[in-house]
Design an enzyme around this catalytic site. Structure first.
Site, PDB file in Angstrom:
ATOM      1  N   LYS A 110       0.809  -1.227   0.000  1.00 35.28           N
ATOM      2  CA  LYS A 110       0.000   0.000   0.000  1.00 35.28           C
ATOM      3  C   LYS A 110       0.838   1.270   0.000  1.00 35.28           C
ATOM      4  O   LYS A 110       0.425   2.293  -0.520  1.00 35.28           O
ATOM      5  CB  LYS A 110      -0.988  -0.004   1.164  1.00 35.28           C
ATOM      6  CG  LYS A 110      -2.135  -0.986   0.923  1.00 35.28           C
ATOM      7  CD  LYS A 110      -3.283  -0.749   1.875  1.00 35.28           C
ATOM      8  CE  LYS A 110      -4.464  -1.632   1.513  1.00 35.28           C
ATOM      9  NZ  LYS A 110      -4.209  -3.062   1.850  1.00 35.28           N
ATOM     10  N   GLU A 167      -9.605   7.134   4.102  1.00 35.74           N
ATOM     11  CA  GLU A 167     -10.424   6.243   4.904  1.00 35.74           C
ATOM     12  C   GLU A 167      -9.599   4.986   5.174  1.00 35.74           C
ATOM     13  O   GLU A 167      -8.618   4.730   4.497  1.00 35.74           O
ATOM     14  CB  GLU A 167     -11.689   5.841   4.132  1.00 35.74           C
ATOM     15  CG  GLU A 167     -11.493   4.727   3.093  1.00 35.74           C
ATOM     16  CD  GLU A 167     -10.571   5.087   1.931  1.00 35.74           C
ATOM     17  OE1 GLU A 167     -10.518   6.285   1.583  1.00 35.74           O
ATOM     18  OE2 GLU A 167      -9.887   4.183   1.402  1.00 35.74           O
ATOM     19  N   SER A 199       1.687  -9.818  -1.158  1.00 37.30           N
ATOM     20  CA  SER A 199       1.373  -8.392  -1.016  1.00 37.30           C
ATOM     21  C   SER A 199       1.746  -7.810   0.343  1.00 37.30           C
ATOM     22  O   SER A 199       1.982  -6.613   0.454  1.00 37.30           O
ATOM     23  CB  SER A 199      -0.111  -8.162  -1.285  1.00 37.30           C
ATOM     24  OG  SER A 199      -0.903  -9.040  -0.505  1.00 37.30           O
TER      25      SER A 199
HETATM   26  C1  LIG Z   1      -5.123  -4.099   1.451  1.00 36.79           C
HETATM   27  C2  LIG Z   1      -4.392  -5.350   1.155  1.00 36.79           C
HETATM   28  C3  LIG Z   1      -4.761  -6.199   0.088  1.00 36.79           C
HETATM   29  C4  LIG Z   1      -5.956  -5.952  -0.781  1.00 36.79           C
HETATM   30  O1  LIG Z   1      -5.975  -4.761  -1.471  1.00 36.79           O
HETATM   31  P1  LIG Z   1      -5.771  -4.677  -3.055  1.00 36.79           P
HETATM   32  O2  LIG Z   1      -6.118  -3.277  -3.367  1.00 36.79           O
HETATM   33  O3  LIG Z   1      -6.686  -5.680  -3.692  1.00 36.79           O
HETATM   34  O4  LIG Z   1      -4.356  -5.004  -3.329  1.00 36.79           O
HETATM   35  C5  LIG Z   1      -3.988  -7.328  -0.162  1.00 36.79           C
HETATM   36  N1  LIG Z   1      -2.922  -7.627   0.614  1.00 36.79           N
HETATM   37  C6  LIG Z   1      -2.538  -6.849   1.653  1.00 36.79           C
HETATM   38  C7  LIG Z   1      -1.353  -7.252   2.453  1.00 36.79           C
HETATM   39  C8  LIG Z   1      -3.262  -5.687   1.961  1.00 36.79           C
HETATM   40  O5  LIG Z   1      -2.873  -4.929   3.000  1.00 36.79           O
END
Ligand SMILES: *Cc1c(COP(=O)(O)O)cnc(C)c1O
Length: 413
Positions: free
Chosen positions: A103, A125, A390
């Site tokens: 993020k 938000e 992610s």
């Molecule tokens: C917020 C988040 C997601 C999902 O958000 P996307 O916008 O679909 O990428 C996925 N993995 C992690 C670790 C997150 O914090």
């Protein structure tokens, strides 16, 4: 819609979205008139400032020196062997990005844009608090004020992230309307933006919302795929056969996918199946949703019988949004990306496997992508798949251990 192959995507970034923010029929900007000037201002600033060499160079430096990029691509050799197929699993380690998830990639971009626009405040938000922590981090870096709108129910559930935001100097604004969760927090942040846009910019948490956010967030997140493509090719001498990523709003997935669209690579978006197919039991907006509007854009949306946004559920709180970024809706319809589902249970098995066999504690969101990579490896026997890791799972361990122990039910070797 006509099905397209990878060869049709050579000029994709120039054509999508169009100047009004449409990916095919999806996207757009559905806002009350009073809010249009604010979004126009960001669109114009983004289109000019972000093309400048100065902006690009400064963002590159931030990525390297503050975020710790590039993050590595890692070959999960032990996991691949234990899965028992010759297909090799790789992960792109966004968990090693500063703050522990992808993020921050778009939050630093938006913060830098705010600085060039002369703004003094970032408004956002947050649901589970992950986006709030990333935006608070960007605000601290740039020396800006930061207001994060958060539902009262989420504030009570996510105490550690609330503390992080406050330590970073952000103001956490409680929202008690409606269910007191993410949807109401977005509404409250939009309202605040309406009153404050002379001094502030709004930073949404994913490739969602009115134009230009789906495009802008995608462009800032594309660093994931740009790096991964180069790193994977350097490691192996060729491209992966397939790539996959979890899809909540769709930002880590869009970031990984975009640079691969015109390459001969199969692409899988992994939606959360949660507890099952029934409305209220999952957050698989493309698989089970219908076309609708929420938060200023058109896309697939989980809906109840009256066409209102339905409650979304996933064990991964970062995935439980009832809609999905409009670009994914388009990539689904033209057949370039296949959207598959992974249940809570499969994601948790992958979570424990990555911990035990690779020494990596993944976020439960990311475990959905790893689970699909494991399924793909079993089905394909040869070749390779690269999954987006992610984020890291430190935020999840108390919940996991309280509810599922050390993974006894999964028969880990
Ligand atoms: C917020 C988040 C997601 C999902 O958000 P996307 O916008 O679909 O990428 C996925 N993995 C992690 C670790 C997150 O914090």
């Amino acid at each position: 819609m006509e099905k397209k192959t990878y060869r049709d995507f050579d000029t994709y970034l120039k054509e999508f979205p169009d100047e009004n923010g449409y990916f095919g029929r999806y996207g757009g900007r559905f806002l009350p008139d009073e809010l249009i000037p604010a979004f126009e201002e960001i669109t114009n600033a983004y289109e000019t400032i972000c093309q400048s060499a100065q902006f690009i160079n400064e963002l590159r430096r931030i990525r390297r020196e503050f975020q710790g990029r590039p993050t590595p691509v890692y070959h999960c050799e032990r996991l691949s062997n234990i899965v028992g197929s010759h297909c090799q699993i790789y992960v792109k380690r966004e968990d090693l990005n500063h703050t522990g998830a992808h993020k921050l990639n778009h939050c630093m971009g938006e913060g830098l844009l705010a600085k060039y626009m002369g703004k003094k405040k970032l408004i956002a938000e947050t649901g589970a608090g992950q986006h709030g922590v990333a935006i608070a981090t960007a605000a601290a870096y740039f020396g800006m004020e930061c207001d994060v709108y958060m539902g009262v129910v989420d504030i009570a559930k996510q105490a550690p992230n609330v503390t992080r935001m406050k330590l970073l100097g952000a103001r956490v604004v409680p929202v008690s309307d409606g269910a007191g969760t993410l949807k109401e927090a977005v509404d409250a942040a939009f309202n605040a933006y309406l009153n404050e846009y002379h001094d502030a910019i709004y930073c949404i948490g994913s490739v969602l919302g009115p134009h230009p956010f789906p495009k802008m967030v995608r462009d800032f997140q594309a660093v994931i795929g740009i790096e991964a493509k180069e790193q994977f090719t350097e490691m192996t001498g060729h491209l992966p056969d397939a790539i996959c990523a979890s899809v909540g709003g769709g930002s880590n997935s869009a970031g990984l996918f975009i640079p691969f669209l015109s390459s001969p690579v199969d692409i899988y978006g992994v939606e959360p199946l949660g507890r099952g197919e029934k409305i209220g039991d999952n957050a698989a907006s493309i698989t089970y949703g219908k076309v609708g509007r929420l938060h200023g854009f058109e896309s697939y949306l989980l809906q109840d019988e009256d066409g209102n946004a339905a409650p979304a559920y996933s064990i991964a709180s970062g995935l439980d949004y009832p809609g999905v970024g409009p670009e994914h809706a388009y990539l689904h319809d033209v057949g370039r990306v296949q959207y598959v589902t992974v249940s809570d249970d499969e994601a948790m098995e992958a979570f424990y496997m990555l911990c035990r066999y690779e020494g990596i504690i993944p976020a439960i969101e990311s475990s959905h992508a790893v689970a699909y990579a494991i399924r793909y490896a079993k089905e394909h026997k040869t070749g390779s798949i690269l999954a987006s890791l992610s984020g890291r799972g430190d935020k999840d361990i108390d919940y996991v251990v309280d509810n599922l122990g050390l993974g006894e039910k999964y028969n880990l070797k």
